[in-house]
Design a protein around this motif. Structure first.
Motif, PDB file in Angstrom:
ATOM      1  N   GLY A 190       4.827  -7.969  -2.478  1.00  0.00           N
ATOM      2  CA  GLY A 190       5.195  -7.227  -3.664  1.00  0.00           C
ATOM      3  C   GLY A 190       4.584  -5.734  -3.566  1.00  0.00           C
ATOM      4  N   ALA A 191       4.106  -5.273  -2.339  1.00  0.00           N
ATOM      5  CA  ALA A 191       3.491  -3.895  -2.208  1.00  0.00           C
ATOM      6  C   ALA A 191       3.816  -3.169  -0.815  1.00  0.00           C
ATOM      7  N   TYR A 192       3.640  -2.016  -0.818  1.00  0.00           N
ATOM      8  CA  TYR A 192       4.104  -1.272   0.468  1.00  0.00           C
ATOM      9  C   TYR A 192       2.911  -0.254   0.457  1.00  0.00           C
ATOM     10  N   ALA A 193       2.770   0.394   1.686  1.00  0.00           N
ATOM     11  CA  ALA A 193       1.875   1.518   1.851  1.00  0.00           C
ATOM     12  C   ALA A 193       2.095   2.541   2.728  1.00  0.00           C
ATOM     13  N   ARG A 239      -2.219   5.624   0.926  1.00  0.00           N
ATOM     14  CA  ARG A 239      -1.419   5.574  -0.167  1.00  0.00           C
ATOM     15  C   ARG A 239      -0.793   4.178  -0.311  1.00  0.00           C
ATOM     16  N   THR A 240      -0.978   3.459  -1.463  1.00  0.00           N
ATOM     17  CA  THR A 240      -0.189   2.275  -1.678  1.00  0.00           C
ATOM     18  C   THR A 240       0.700   2.266  -2.963  1.00  0.00           C
ATOM     19  N   PHE A 241       1.598   1.278  -2.794  1.00  0.00           N
ATOM     20  CA  PHE A 241       2.499   1.300  -3.839  1.00  0.00           C
ATOM     21  C   PHE A 241       3.015  -0.240  -4.227  1.00  0.00           C
ATOM     22  N   ASN A 242       3.371  -0.107  -5.675  1.00  0.00           N
ATOM     23  CA  ASN A 242       4.056  -1.538  -5.847  1.00  0.00           C
ATOM     24  C   ASN A 242       5.171  -1.273  -6.916  1.00  0.00           C
ATOM     25  N   ARG A 264      -3.651  -7.747   8.515  1.00  0.00           N
ATOM     26  CA  ARG A 264      -2.579  -7.929   7.242  1.00  0.00           C
ATOM     27  C   ARG A 264      -3.408  -8.227   6.297  1.00  0.00           C
ATOM     28  N   PRO A 265      -3.328  -7.336   5.291  1.00  0.00           N
ATOM     29  CA  PRO A 265      -4.077  -7.179   4.288  1.00  0.00           C
ATOM     30  C   PRO A 265      -4.204  -8.716   3.242  1.00  0.00           C
ATOM     31  N   SER A 266      -2.765  -9.140   3.103  1.00  0.00           N
ATOM     32  CA  SER A 266      -2.645 -10.039   2.192  1.00  0.00           C
ATOM     33  C   SER A 266      -3.245 -11.414   2.759  1.00  0.00           C
ATOM     34  N   ASN A 267      -3.691 -11.664   3.893  1.00  0.00           N
ATOM     35  CA  ASN A 267      -4.424 -12.718   4.149  1.00  0.00           C
ATOM     36  C   ASN A 267      -5.708 -12.490   4.949  1.00  0.00           C
ATOM     37  N   ASN A 268      -5.874 -11.224   4.976  1.00  0.00           N
ATOM     38  CA  ASN A 268      -7.243 -10.626   5.628  1.00  0.00           C
ATOM     39  C   ASN A 268      -7.428 -11.076   7.053  1.00  0.00           C
ATOM     40  N   LYS A 269      -6.251 -11.183   7.927  1.00  0.00           N
ATOM     41  CA  LYS A 269      -6.261 -11.708   9.225  1.00  0.00           C
ATOM     42  C   LYS A 269      -6.015 -10.654  10.201  1.00  0.00           C
TER      43      LYS A 269
END
Length: 129
Positions: free
Chosen positions: A35-38, A55-58, A90-95
């Motif tokens: 749901g987001a991009y950067a 920068r980050t966007f949703n 990968r920020p969504s799973n911190n891996k």
């Protein structure tokens, strides 16, 4: 005359620095993920290229993500022909994954891989500037 020579030397130094810039350097827009991009700033780090989220966007627009300022592309070393190898986070799973990048014009394909590179997930980023 002395000022002219100094200005000419400074100009040549700047031109040499610009000519040595890695073609992947710049600001890149990621694909939407969870749901987001950067926007990611790729810049030199040692003999490689690293990328920091700037920068980050949703769906609502720009927002202040806790991931801003974090390094998402890590130590991508040029392999020749627009190919790079290093790591991606990968920020969504911190891996952190084995990373590969391929530059083709204004597009940058990134892959995060496991199992020695046998299983990969990829995104194609677009150059912003």
């Amino acid at each position: 005359m002395k000022h002219f020579i100094l200005a000419a030397i400074a100009g040549l130094s700047l031109a040499a620095t610009a000519a040595q810039a890695d073609p992947a350097e710049g600001i890149w827009q990621t694909e939407v993920d969870d749901g987001a991009y950067a926007h990611v700033q790729l810049a030199p780090c040692g003999g490689a290229v690293c990328g920091t989220i700037v920068r980050t966007f949703n769906a609502s627009g720009e927002y202040n993500s806790p991931n801003k300022g974090k390094q998402i592309v890590r130590s991508m070393a040029p392999q020749g022909g627009g190919a790079y190898e290093g790591q991606v986070w990968r920020p969504s799973n911190n891996k952190i994954y084995l990373g590969k990048m391929t530059l083709a014009g204004e597009r940058l394909q990134l892959k995060g891989c496991i199992a020695g590179g046998l299983l990969c997930s990829s995104q194609t980023w677009a150059r912003v500037q």
